[in-house]
Design a protein around this motif. Structure first.
Motif, short mmCIF file in Angstrom:
data_model
loop_
_atom_site.label_atom_id
_atom_site.label_comp_id
_atom_site.label_asym_id
_atom_site.label_seq_id
_atom_site.Cartn_x
_atom_site.Cartn_y
_atom_site.Cartn_z
N ALA A 39 0.83 -1.21 0.00
CA ALA A 39 0.00 0.00 0.00
C ALA A 39 0.86 1.25 0.00
O ALA A 39 0.55 2.24 -0.68
CB ALA A 39 -0.94 -0.01 1.21
N THR A 40 1.95 1.23 0.76
CA THR A 40 2.85 2.38 0.79
C THR A 40 3.45 2.64 -0.59
O THR A 40 3.50 3.78 -1.07
CB THR A 40 3.96 2.15 1.82
N ARG A 41 3.90 1.57 -1.23
CA ARG A 41 4.51 1.72 -2.56
C ARG A 41 3.48 2.17 -3.59
O ARG A 41 3.76 3.05 -4.41
CB ARG A 41 5.13 0.38 -3.01
N LEU A 42 2.27 1.59 -3.54
CA LEU A 42 1.25 1.94 -4.51
C LEU A 42 0.83 3.39 -4.34
O LEU A 42 0.69 4.13 -5.34
CB LEU A 42 0.04 1.02 -4.36
N GLY A 43 0.63 3.83 -3.11
CA GLY A 43 0.24 5.22 -2.87
C GLY A 43 1.28 6.18 -3.41
O GLY A 43 0.93 7.21 -4.03
N ALA A 44 2.56 5.86 -3.20
CA ALA A 44 3.63 6.74 -3.68
C ALA A 44 3.66 6.78 -5.20
O ALA A 44 3.80 7.86 -5.81
CB ALA A 44 4.97 6.26 -3.13
N GLN A 45 3.51 5.62 -5.84
CA GLN A 45 3.55 5.58 -7.30
C GLN A 45 2.37 6.32 -7.92
O GLN A 45 2.52 7.07 -8.89
CB GLN A 45 3.59 4.14 -7.79
N VAL A 46 1.17 6.11 -7.36
CA VAL A 46 -0.01 6.79 -7.91
C VAL A 46 0.12 8.30 -7.69
O VAL A 46 -0.23 9.10 -8.57
CB VAL A 46 -1.29 6.24 -7.27
N SER A 47 0.64 8.71 -6.54
CA SER A 47 0.84 10.14 -6.29
C SER A 47 1.82 10.73 -7.29
O SER A 47 1.62 11.85 -7.80
CB SER A 47 1.34 10.35 -4.85
N ASP A 48 2.90 9.98 -7.59
CA ASP A 48 3.86 10.46 -8.59
C ASP A 48 3.20 10.59 -9.95
O ASP A 48 3.46 11.56 -10.70
CB ASP A 48 5.04 9.49 -8.68
N GLU A 49 2.35 9.62 -10.29
CA GLU A 49 1.66 9.68 -11.58
C GLU A 49 0.71 10.88 -11.63
O GLU A 49 0.60 11.55 -12.65
CB GLU A 49 0.88 8.38 -11.82
N LEU A 50 0.02 11.15 -10.51
CA LEU A 50 -0.90 12.27 -10.49
C LEU A 50 -0.17 13.60 -10.67
O LEU A 50 -0.71 14.54 -11.27
CB LEU A 50 -1.70 12.28 -9.17
N ALA A 51 1.06 13.67 -10.16
CA ALA A 51 1.85 14.88 -10.35
C ALA A 51 2.11 15.13 -11.82
O ALA A 51 2.18 16.27 -12.28
CB ALA A 51 3.16 14.77 -9.59
N LEU A 52 2.22 14.04 -12.59
CA LEU A 52 2.43 14.16 -14.03
C LEU A 52 1.12 14.37 -14.78
O LEU A 52 1.13 14.58 -16.00
CB LEU A 52 3.14 12.90 -14.55
N LEU A 53 0.00 14.26 -14.08
CA LEU A 53 -1.31 14.44 -14.70
C LEU A 53 -1.93 15.76 -14.24
O LEU A 53 -3.14 15.87 -14.07
CB LEU A 53 -2.22 13.27 -14.34
N ALA A 54 -1.06 16.78 -14.05
CA ALA A 54 -1.51 18.13 -13.69
C ALA A 54 -2.21 18.16 -12.34
O ALA A 54 -3.10 18.97 -12.11
CB ALA A 54 -2.41 18.71 -14.77
N MET A 55 -1.83 17.25 -11.43
CA MET A 55 -2.30 17.29 -10.04
C MET A 55 -1.07 17.24 -9.14
O MET A 55 -0.86 16.28 -8.40
CB MET A 55 -3.26 16.13 -9.75
N PRO A 56 -0.21 18.25 -9.21
CA PRO A 56 1.09 18.20 -8.52
C PRO A 56 0.97 18.16 -7.00
O PRO A 56 1.88 17.67 -6.33
CB PRO A 56 1.79 19.48 -8.99
N ASP A 57 -0.10 18.68 -6.46
CA ASP A 57 -0.24 18.72 -5.00
C ASP A 57 -1.08 17.58 -4.44
O ASP A 57 -1.32 17.52 -3.24
CB ASP A 57 -0.88 20.06 -4.59
N ALA A 58 -1.54 16.73 -5.32
CA ALA A 58 -2.40 15.63 -4.88
C ALA A 58 -1.58 14.46 -4.35
O ALA A 58 -0.48 14.17 -4.86
CB ALA A 58 -3.28 15.16 -6.04
#
Length: 592
Positions: A376-395
């Motif tokens: 869960a820790t790894r998945l949350g970090a990866q999805v957050s990184d992806e969201l930063a690349l999807l114009a959601m840098p603070d998400a």
């Protein structure tokens, strides 16, 4: 990967062929042109439920065909052959017919198969995501399944080990409940069996005894009649008083024929036959005399036999038609009685087994929970990184793994499970509740997706999750049906960029209304309506560079020939060019 989809008489589509390839393919067109029908057709190939209303008006049958290149799909090819289908030149043909009356037929590699079989084999080919899939992602079960998928083989192993122990515990508990709840009935059954076995043991019958005694009783009861008949028969065969008898008659006949033997061989043969009869009559007469001498009335023996038969009849009235059947019943009942008399021991045995399985299940649940927490820790970090690349840098996305504590109840099957020093509620998937939480902005509270995400944000979370899971997914083809709804501007550009990123390692098919997404496609397919509202083969077009510019300008401004829109379209294509998957150095055809 999918190479080609042929659609006939489905919805607004009369007849069309969609040639696919590696990388990112986008499908665009005016509203109502039939873009989503392509996804519907693909769903039919995957075994989805058929809707007769989707058959084109006036047509009898809709048909969808798909050609799959199985060069890197060995397991899929084997599944096709196991289902009776054929692999020809490294390709498999999937097909589905849907009649206007609602009947449906499925074909796998040329062989007619049940729709459920087509769905079973084809589910490993394509992962389809649409608005309904976004709603599915809001459910906790779907979130747990996504986390387990991300965890890879190790998490799968732990999950399977837990599931196996859970099933064994359920089976043990079911038997324990049955034994304890029927204890009174089992005790009554045991008493009945003991009584019956005691009756059989008291009589102590032997196999076939009833048949033998019946014959003996009949002989003793008619001894005088039998003796008189036997003596008369003896006299008729061979009389000691010189009276005419059968033996004398046969001897006389033989002597007469012997006298003329020399005159005719046939007379000699008849004489020989009479000699045989004479010997036989002599033997029979001796046997009948012996039989008659043994026949004596014995009232005492007759009484004993009759009494014994009465005892045997008492058994056959209750436990079988014959004594042999009574003995078979006794053998079965003795085994059943041993089982029933061991009820208390069996209950203790099952309770001990239950305790052992619960302890093992608690340990397996603890290990599974730890693995899920780490994943869960790894998945949350990866999805957050992806969201930063999807114009959601603070998400940020946090995958929360939690448990529900309860009061101790170690013996209860439906009670909590001891995991370490805690008592937790559990089910077939473990003790964990998995929930995806989204904090869309800095300082905002992380909230469940259905509470904290807008439609556009949810679309991007879905895409980010799919990109994160792509490395662990065995599915070679992804289909996104307008999952970019609610997204626009710079965010739409980044959605296109991430779809192109996903297409580096998989075949990706996207139905979209966003020009920013379409610009990143390796292949752009335009769906056009003809004047009568149907889509023909010529209306489904793979666009060249000029055609792409024209379509993008239409999507941008609603005008296909606007100079400003065309300039903007060219700019989008230039920006997207370096990110297109087929131009990337690590593209390997999707599965290489």
């Amino acid at each position: 990967m999918l190479e080609e989809i042929r659609i006939t008489q489905l919805g607004v589509i009369e007849s069309t062929t969609l040639e696919l390839g590696p990388g990112l393919t986008v499908i665009t067109g005016e509203t109502g042109a039939g873009k989503t029908m392509v996804v519907t057709a693909l769903g039919l190939l995957l075994g989805n439920r058929a809707d007769s209303g989707a058959v084109r008006t006036g047509a009898k049958t809709a048909r969808v065909e798909g050609v799959v290149d199985v060069a890197f799909l060995q397991e899929f090819a084997e599944a096709v052959e196991d289902g009776g289908g054929e692999v020809e030149d490294g390709r498999v043909l999937l097909a589905r017919n849907v009649s206007a009356e609602g009947r449906s037929r499925a074909f796998l590699g040329g062989a007619s198969v049940p729709v459920v079989k087509l769905a079973e084999v084809a589910e490993t080919l394509v992962a389809v995501h649409g608005q309904s899939d976004q709603h599915r992602l809001l459910r906790h079960r779907a979130q747990r399944e996504a986390l387990d998928r991300f965890g890879g083989p190790e998490l799968e192993r732990l999950s399977n080990a837990y599931a196996d122990l859970y099933q064994r515990l359920s089976t043990t508990q079911q038997e324990l409940d049955e034994v304890t709840s029927t204890a009174r009935e089992r005790a009554r059954e045991a008493d009945v069996l003991r009584f019956g076995l005691a009756e059989v043991e008291a009589v102590d019958p032997s196999a076939g005894e009833d048949v033998a005694l019946a014959a003996e009783e009949s002989r003793l009861g008619f001894a005088d009649t039998l003796r008189t008949a036997a003596q008369s028969a003896r006299t008729a065969l061979s009389s000691d008083e010189g009276a005419s008898d059968a033996l004398s008659a046969a001897s006389s006949a033989r002597a007469l024929l012997e006298g003329v033997r020399d005159h005719d061989p046939e007379a000699g043969a008849l004489a020989d036959r009479l000699a045989e009869i004479t010997y036989l009559l002599s033997d029979v007469a001796a046997d009948v005399a012996s039989y008659a001498s043994r026949l004596e009335a014995d009232p005492t023996r007759l009484a004993v036999v009759s009494e014994r038969r009465a005892a045997l009849t008492g058994l056959t009235r209750k436990y079988g038609e014959t004594i042999d059947e009574v003995l078979e019943w006794a053998s079965r009942s003795a085994g059943r009685l041993l089982e029933l008399e061991g009820t208390d021991e069996r209950i203790e045995q099952l309770r001990a087994e239950q305790r052992q399985l619960r302890a093992a299940l608690g340990a397996a649940a603890h290990e599974l929970s730890q693995a899920r927490t780490a994943a869960a820790t790894r998945l949350g970090a990866q999805v957050s990184d992806e969201l930063a690349l999807l114009a959601m840098p603070d998400a940020t996305v946090r995958v929360e793994v939690s448990q529900t504590e309860s009061e101790p109840s170690p013996e209860g099957a439906d009670g909590p499970l001891q995991v370490g020093d805690r008592w937790l509620r559990y089910n077939s998937s473990g003790v964990d509740d998995v929930e995806f939480l989204l904090a869309a902005n800095l300082g905002s509270e992380a909230r469940p997706l259905h509470k904290g995400a807008s439609g556009g944000e949810l679309s991007r979370v879905m895409l980010a999750l799919e990109v994160a899971l792509a490395g662990t997914s065995p599915v070679p083809t992804f289909v996104f049906d307008e999952v970019d709804a609610g997204v626009g501007g710079a965010a739409a550009v980044e959605v296109g960029r991430r779809l192109a990123e996903l297409a580096r390692t998989a075949q990706v098919l996207v139905v979209t209304h966003l020009p920013q997404v379409a610009a990143f496609a390796d292949r752009h397919v335009l769906v056009q309506k003809s004047d009568d509202g149907s889509v023909t083969s010529s209306g489904l077009t793979v666009l060249d560079d000029a055609g792409r510019e024209s379509e993008l300008s239409r999507m941008l401004a609603g005008l296909s020939n606007s100079d400003t829109a065309l300039a903007h379209a060219r700019e989008l294509l230039e920006v997207a060019g370096p990110a297109r998957s087929l131009g990337a150095p690590d593209w390997d055809g999707g599965r290489g």
